[in-house]
Design a protein around this motif. Structure first.
Motif, PDB file in Angstrom:
ATOM      1  N   GLU A 202      38.107   7.016 -39.462  1.00 58.95           N
ATOM      2  CA  GLU A 202      38.371   8.517 -39.153  1.00 58.95           C
ATOM      3  C   GLU A 202      39.354   8.608 -38.148  1.00 58.95           C
ATOM      4  OE1 GLU A 202      33.927  11.123 -40.348  1.00 58.95           O
ATOM      5  OE2 GLU A 202      33.867   9.742 -38.268  1.00 58.95           O
TER       6      GLU A 202
ATOM      7  N   SER B 117      40.232  18.294 -34.187  1.00 56.94           N
ATOM      8  CA  SER B 117      40.375  18.098 -35.312  1.00 56.94           C
ATOM      9  C   SER B 117      39.869  16.776 -35.663  1.00 56.94           C
ATOM     10  CB  SER B 117      41.602  18.400 -36.027  1.00 56.94           C
ATOM     11  OG  SER B 117      41.898  19.532 -36.449  1.00 56.94           O
TER      12      SER B 117
ATOM     13  N   TYR C 252      39.511  14.517 -39.217  1.00 56.43           N
ATOM     14  CA  TYR C 252      39.887  14.147 -40.889  1.00 56.43           C
ATOM     15  C   TYR C 252      39.012  12.466 -40.840  1.00 56.43           C
ATOM     16  CZ  TYR C 252      43.040  17.281 -39.318  1.00 56.43           C
ATOM     17  OH  TYR C 252      44.222  18.206 -38.327  1.00 56.43           O
TER      18      TYR C 252
ATOM     19  N   TYR D  68      40.780  11.927 -46.826  1.00 59.57           N
ATOM     20  CA  TYR D  68      41.326  13.059 -46.590  1.00 59.57           C
ATOM     21  C   TYR D  68      42.856  12.919 -45.780  1.00 59.57           C
ATOM     22  CZ  TYR D  68      41.894  18.244 -45.559  1.00 59.57           C
ATOM     23  OH  TYR D  68      41.725  19.627 -45.355  1.00 59.57           O
ATOM     24  N   LEU D  69      43.205  12.645 -45.714  1.00 58.41           N
ATOM     25  CA  LEU D  69      44.610  12.702 -45.258  1.00 58.41           C
ATOM     26  C   LEU D  69      45.770  12.138 -46.385  1.00 58.41           C
ATOM     27  CD1 LEU D  69      44.292  11.562 -41.083  1.00 58.41           C
ATOM     28  CD2 LEU D  69      45.149  13.504 -42.184  1.00 58.41           C
TER      29      LEU D  69
ATOM     30  N   CYS E 203      43.261  21.214 -41.261  1.00 53.23           N
ATOM     31  CA  CYS E 203      42.446  20.765 -40.592  1.00 53.23           C
ATOM     32  C   CYS E 203      41.495  20.751 -40.907  1.00 53.23           C
ATOM     33  CB  CYS E 203      42.330  21.574 -39.480  1.00 53.23           C
ATOM     34  SG  CYS E 203      40.559  21.009 -37.707  1.00 53.23           S
TER      35      CYS E 203
END
Length: 125
Positions: free
Chosen positions: A17, A28, A30, A34-35, A98
């Motif tokens: 993360e 935020s 992440y 996901y990124l 986000c």
């Protein structure tokens, strides 16, 4: 997103993360997967059409974030365990994607357009 909102804190949390604290007190969080799924580089998004090339589901669920580098004062570049590292994630893009419930529910900003309209181009007389 308000143009003046900038990161006030950046933190890599292990290999899974990444956290950004914003100047408007929003935080935020992440996941690196996901990124990676939201990369906007030419390998992941067609430069002409803006259509995704990367199949989001093809990104490994155990993907890790190996490195984070600041790009100027406007973006970050991540190195992922799948070898991908060409994406440049502008702070405005990171705020736009986000994943928190508050941000997912907000209306799209008209300035977030992907394509130009005729009104965006002006001819000189």
């Amino acid at each position: 997103m308000i143009a003046s909102v900038q990161p006030s804190g950046l933190k890599k949390i292990g290999t899974r993360e990444f956290e950004i604290r914003w100047s408007d007190d929003h935080t935020s969080l992440y996941g690196f997967r996901y990124l990676r799924q939201n990369c906007q580089c030419a390998l992941c998004v067609d430069e002409w059409s803006g259509q995704p090339v990367l199949v989001r589901e093809s990104v490994s669920k155990d993907l890790e974030g190996l490195s984070v580098n600041l790009v100027g004062q406007y973006a970050l570049q991540f190195g992922f365990s799948d070898g991908h590292s060409t994406g440049i994630y502008t702070f405005s893009h990171l705020r736009k994607v986000c994943p928190c419930d508050t941000c997912k529910g907000r209306a799209a900003d008209p300035q977030d357009k992907k394509f130009l309209d005729k009104s965006d181009t002006r001819t000189r007389s």
